[in-house]
Design a protein around this motif. Sequence first.
Motif, PDB file in Angstrom:
ATOM      1  N   LEU A  84      39.656 126.465  33.152  1.00 11.46           N
ATOM      2  CA  LEU A  84      40.821 127.340  33.093  1.00 11.46           C
ATOM      3  C   LEU A  84      41.761 127.064  34.253  1.00 11.46           C
ATOM      4  N   ASP A  85      43.028 127.100  33.968  1.00 14.72           N
ATOM      5  CA  ASP A  85      44.050 127.039  35.003  1.00 14.72           C
ATOM      6  C   ASP A  85      44.442 128.484  35.297  1.00 14.72           C
ATOM      7  N   VAL A  86      43.870 129.055  36.357  1.00 15.28           N
ATOM      8  CA  VAL A  86      44.099 130.472  36.638  1.00 15.28           C
ATOM      9  C   VAL A  86      45.541 130.772  37.008  1.00 15.28           C
ATOM     10  N   SER A 122      36.705 140.986  48.307  1.00 11.51           N
ATOM     11  CA  SER A 122      36.965 140.584  46.921  1.00 11.51           C
ATOM     12  C   SER A 122      38.363 140.000  46.791  1.00 11.51           C
ATOM     13  N   LEU A 123      39.332 140.633  47.417  1.00 13.34           N
ATOM     14  CA  LEU A 123      40.708 140.142  47.388  1.00 13.34           C
ATOM     15  C   LEU A 123      40.800 138.731  47.970  1.00 13.34           C
ATOM     16  N   LYS A 124      40.209 138.527  49.154  1.00 12.06           N
ATOM     17  CA  LYS A 124      40.252 137.209  49.790  1.00 12.06           C
ATOM     18  C   LYS A 124      39.622 136.141  48.899  1.00 12.06           C
ATOM     19  N   TYR A 125      38.478 136.445  48.312  1.00 11.41           N
ATOM     20  CA  TYR A 125      37.780 135.458  47.492  1.00 11.41           C
ATOM     21  C   TYR A 125      38.571 135.152  46.223  1.00 11.41           C
ATOM     22  N   ARG A 127      41.754 135.762  45.439  1.00 15.47           N
ATOM     23  CA  ARG A 127      43.101 135.229  45.658  1.00 15.47           C
ATOM     24  C   ARG A 127      43.081 133.887  46.367  1.00 15.47           C
ATOM     25  N   ASP A 128      42.308 133.794  47.462  1.00 12.84           N
ATOM     26  CA  ASP A 128      42.362 132.596  48.306  1.00 12.84           C
ATOM     27  C   ASP A 128      41.381 131.505  47.860  1.00 12.84           C
ATOM     28  N   GLU A 129      40.174 131.880  47.479  1.00 10.85           N
ATOM     29  CA  GLU A 129      39.158 130.896  47.087  1.00 10.85           C
ATOM     30  C   GLU A 129      39.362 130.421  45.648  1.00 10.85           C
ATOM     31  N   ILE A 130      39.609 131.383  44.752  1.00  6.00           N
ATOM     32  CA  ILE A 130      39.752 131.026  43.323  1.00  6.00           C
ATOM     33  C   ILE A 130      41.197 130.741  42.952  1.00  6.00           C
ATOM     34  N   GLY A 131      42.132 131.400  43.627  1.00  3.57           N
ATOM     35  CA  GLY A 131      43.538 131.157  43.357  1.00  3.57           C
ATOM     36  C   GLY A 131      44.160 132.072  42.311  1.00  3.57           C
TER      37      GLY A 131
END
Length: 135
Positions: A84-86, A122-125, A127-131
Motif C-alpha cells: 500500500l502507498d499510505v 502512537s502518533l510518532k510511529y 506518522r513518522d515511521e509509517i508515513g
Amino acid sequence: NCGFKSQRPYCLDVCLPRSQIESIVEARPGGHALLCSDARFLHLLGRGSRYEIHSDVNEAPFFVVKYAEEEMKEIKRVIKYAQLDVKKFASQVVSDAMMRVFARDDRGPVPPRDRCYLSYTSLKYLRDEIGLPIN
C-alpha cells in the motif's frame, strides 16, 4: 487459547497462526484482493485501545487512543504485504478510520473531535515511521 470466543455451536474454537490464516484466505477466490484491500488497512486503524480521562467532575472527559506495539507492527506488516502507498490516503480518510476507536463500541457515538487525542508514541510511529498523513 487465542482470545477469541467461537460463535459456533459446541464452542468449537480453532486458533491458527496469522500466516496460516492468510495463506488459507489467499488461496480462496478473491482472497488476495481481500488481504490487500484498503478496507482491511483502514479497519486495522480502528483497533487501538481507548482510554477515558476525567479531569474534573463537571467537565466532559477526554479520550486518548493508544496502539500497542503489536498493533503498530501489524499495521506496518499489512502495508508491506499489500504494498500500500499510505500517502494516497487523504488525511480525512485516515482520521475517520481512527475515530472509530473513540466510540464505546462499534455502534456507539464518537465523542467530539476536540475531546479525542492520539497518544504521542502512537502518533510518532504512525506518522513518522509509517508515513500516514495525520494532522
